[in-house]
Motif scaffolding. Structure first.
Motif: not given
Lengths: 561, 173
Positions: A352-360, A379-383, A460-466
């Motif tokens: 599994s990964v835990q990405p976050a939605l990022k406004n570039s 279905t996922i709600t992000a902000g 919008l981008e999906l990104e994993v921090d670390n």
């Protein structure tokens, strides 16, 4: 003519005892039966000359079957056939030794025509074949019937021994002494009793006659062996019963609870470790050339399903029953279920990964969420945004028509297609392709794909921090799961066989009969082996009653082998 | 000798025949554990795409076409239209087509079913239990099971419309 003769054989001895058909020596006095010309120099002492049960006048069908199996000759043929059969099974490896092969092509590929013939004859599963099992069953039948056929007559012969035997019986033993005695018969016999007891004999006297016997139990050795073998055979046959035997190799990815098929047990591989020898620890010739593992270890937890087992609509409820650090030669063992370390695979598998939605454009990030490779949230709600998972590919690729497909069910190159809806996006939403693995992002050109799907103005981008947001199953351990409930009986059988062998090998049944009549002493001795030791014993006993006998003079033509 | 001998002989021979017969019988019939043509179809208990557990017993009295597939397997994908066509043709004549997905998750299966547009019952073998009991190695593999629950034919590899029609025809006769 000879057949008719057999029909009217007189089996009554001159002492008045009626013997059954097939008796060699009269059951009572020991006088040899049958025609005098049939008698050899020495007596046939097998089962003390008592008839075996299978010897009958008019054998019926059942008697014939019985006789077939009671024959030692047949038993030897069966054993030889079984040996030959099991030899055939060792020419090429048996199918059961492979994990995953297609036997119909394997043998031809690997061993050519010979292998093909081997497979077609069914020899690739010799030990499970009907003919091999039939041979085992026949040996079993032979063991049971041989024993019954001989044990009861032998028991009778040994428990109903007459002390005074016929002269013929005594003088035709292999160890015989005929000499003169001046004393009164009873007095002489009474004198010899004590030295015999000292040697461990049980002595019975009757007037001028004596019977001394020791180690009679050793006669039961062969039958104890038979009992052990029967238990052994039954245990081997019982391994085929459902639930009594299981032997399978299973993969346990680290961190997952995996069911052991056909059982209610589940096993979790908490951590798999493999350590290798460093160059310093290895002998010189191996340095830099070989990688040798020092330790494989699977931290395993065994669970038992307590409710909702086998119901595909519900999650099974598990209770932990035991834990063990499985290493080579240190299997997990729980109530007969054993898990041996067998193999491992160090390829990491993404879980599994835990990405976050990022406004570039603004740099703002919205809600981190967990994205499982298997059964992800749909279905996922992000902000302010809603992500709907549209498509999922475990092993991303393109087919002949250029459409995205999954090349395998394993998460080698996972890809997710989302539909994102929310502020500043078109009303119908925007599609977004997400590759959790960095290599795939570059290889499949995630940016280019998304630009095509949502235009280059998308923000919008999906990104994993670390890396802490990435969950890998680091490795997979392969365990050999075995259940063998018949094994204790195999050991029990083997132990009984050993006991029987010891009984038969280390002790000998020794008997001395003697009569003193009219100043003449007739002594006959019988043992089933170690005649020389027996002879020496007789001489030393006679010495105690001041009778000097030459050892060799006891030999009565039998060679005392 | 004793009169009790014969019954004892019979009892012992009978026991030997019983134990021996069982041992030999299980080696002849239970041998590899893999179902073959003519043997009974192993039972299954799997979660259907409809969210309900399904077993083969539900389809007692019907002929069953049991197709093992995976969305990653190209020939499986290619034979789906043929299976769908035959399902529509035969479903009123006591024939049921069942697809068993091997080891994928619900989302993948749902998407796939929508994409190739099939509506015969789909069961999910996530733990590969049915794969094991049917001894499946390559995909696709299709079992043709008659109304008595016996395996009539096993087809390994891609099916085409005509041969599928023939097979089902044979199953119904």
């Amino acid at each position: 003519m000879s057949e008719r003769e057999a029909f009217i054989t007189n089996t009554k001895c001159e002492c008045g005892h009626q013997n059954p058909v097939g008796t060699v020596l009269c059951e009572a006095c020991g006088k040899p039966l049958g025609k005098e010309s049939d008698w050899g120099d020495n007596l046939e002492m097998r089962y003390d000359g008592v008839a075996r049960r299978s010897q009958r006048v008019n054998p019926s069908i059942i008697d014939r079957v019985w006789n077939f199996f009671s024959s030692v000759k047949i038993a030897i043929y069966l054993i030889v056939l079984t040996l030959l059969g099991s030899m055939l099974g060792t020419i090429f490896p048996q199918e059961s030794t492979f994990l995953n092969i297609d036997a119909s092509s394997y043998y031809k590929q690997e061993y050519g025509t010979a292998g093909d013939i081997y497979y077609k004859l069914g020899l690739s599963h010799t030990y499970e074949s009907w003919w091999f099992v039939t041979l085992l069953v026949m040996i079993g039948a032979s063991l049971v019937i041989c024993s019954l056929d001989r044990v009861l007559p032998l028991y009778k012969a040994l428990t109903r021994q007459k002390i005074r035997k016929h002269r013929q019986f005594l003088t035709r033993q292999k160890a015989v002494l005929v000499t003169e005695v001046q004393e009164e018969p009873e007095a002489w016999v009474a004198r010899v009793v004590q030295p015999m007891r000292k040697k461990g004999y049980r002595v019975k006297t009757e007037g001028g006659a004596l019977l001394a016997e020791k180690h009679r139990f050793s006669r039961w050795g062969p039958y104890v062996i038979h009992i052990g073998l029967i238990i052994f055979l039954l245990a081997v046959l019982a391994r085929g019963l459902p639930g009594l035997n299981m032997d399978q190799h299973l993969a346990f990815p680290q961190g997952e609870i995996t069911q052991i098929p056909d059982t209610t047990y589940y096993l979790k591989n908490e951590k798999f470790t493999v350590e290798f020898y460093t160059d310093d620890e290895m002998p010189e010739e191996f340095r830099g050339k070989k990688i040798l593992p020092k330790l494989f270890q699977t931290k395993a937890v065994l669970y038992k399903c307590t409710a909702d087992c086998g119901d595909p609509t519900k999650e099974p409820q598990l209770t932990e029953v035991t834990t063990h650090d499985i290493q080579v030669n240190s299997p997990l063992d729980y109530k007969g279920l054993k898990a041996y370390q067998f193999d491992y695979d160090l390829t990491p598998v993404l879980r599994s990964v835990q990405p976050a939605l990022k406004n570039s454009t603004t740099g703002e990030t919205y809600g981190k969420f967990k994205l499982d490779m298997k059964n992800p949230q749909r279905t996922i709600t992000a902000g302010p945004y809603t992500l709907t998972l549209k498509e999922k590919y475990m092993d991303f690729g393109l087919n002949e028509d250029g459409q995205p497909i999954s090349k395998s069910p394993y998460p080698n190159a996972p890809a997710f297609l989302f539909l994102i809806q929310g502020p500043d996006l078109p009303a119908e939403g925007q599609q977004y392709f997400y590759f959790p693995k960095q290599v795939d992002k570059t290889q499949f050109q995630q940016v280019a794909i998304n630009d095509k799907l949502g235009g280059s103005s998308r923000f919008l981008e999906l990104e994993v921090d670390n890396m802490s947001d990435v969950d890998f199953s680091e490795s997979t351990t392969y365990l050999n799961i075995r259940i063998d409930r018949a094994m204790p009986f195999v050991w029990l059988g083997a132990a009984i066989v050993m006991l029987g062998l010891v009984l038969g090998f280390y002790w000998q049944h020794r008997r001395i009969w003697l009569t003193v009549t009219n100043g003449e002493l007739i002594l006959g001795g019988h043992t089933n082996k170690n005649w020389f030791g027996f002879r020496r014993e007789i001489v030393s006993i006679l010495e105690k009653v001041d009778m000097v006998v030459d050892e060799k003079s006891l030999d009565n033509g039998g060679g005392l082998t | 000798m004793g009169k009790a001998r014969k019954p004892i002989q019979i009892v012992i021979l009978f026991l030997i025949v019983l134990v021996g017969g069982y041992a030999i019988g299980s080696s002849v019939f239970g041998g590899s554990g893999k179902p073959e043509e003519g043997s009974k179809a192993p039972s299954i208990d799997l979660l259907g795409l409809d969210g309900v557990g399904h077993t083969l017993d539900e389809y007692k009295g019907k002929a069953i076409v049991l197709n093992f597939w995976g969305s990653w397997c190209t020939p499986c994908v290619k034979e789906m239209p043929a299976l769908q066509a035959q399902w529509e043709k035969w479903k009123d004549k006591d024939v049921v087509v069942i697809g068993i997905n091997v080891g994928e998750d619900q989302m993948t299966v749902e998407n796939f079913v929508k994409q190739v547009d099939i509506d015969f019952p789909i069961l999910m073998d996530t733990g590969r239990d049915a794969v094991r009991s049917y001894g499946i190695s390559p995909l696709p593999t299709t079992f043709f099971i008659n109304a008595k629950g016996k395996i009539d034919n096993i087809h390994i590899g891609q099916l085409d419309l005509d041969s599928l029609d023939d097979q089902i025809g044979k199953l119904v006769d």
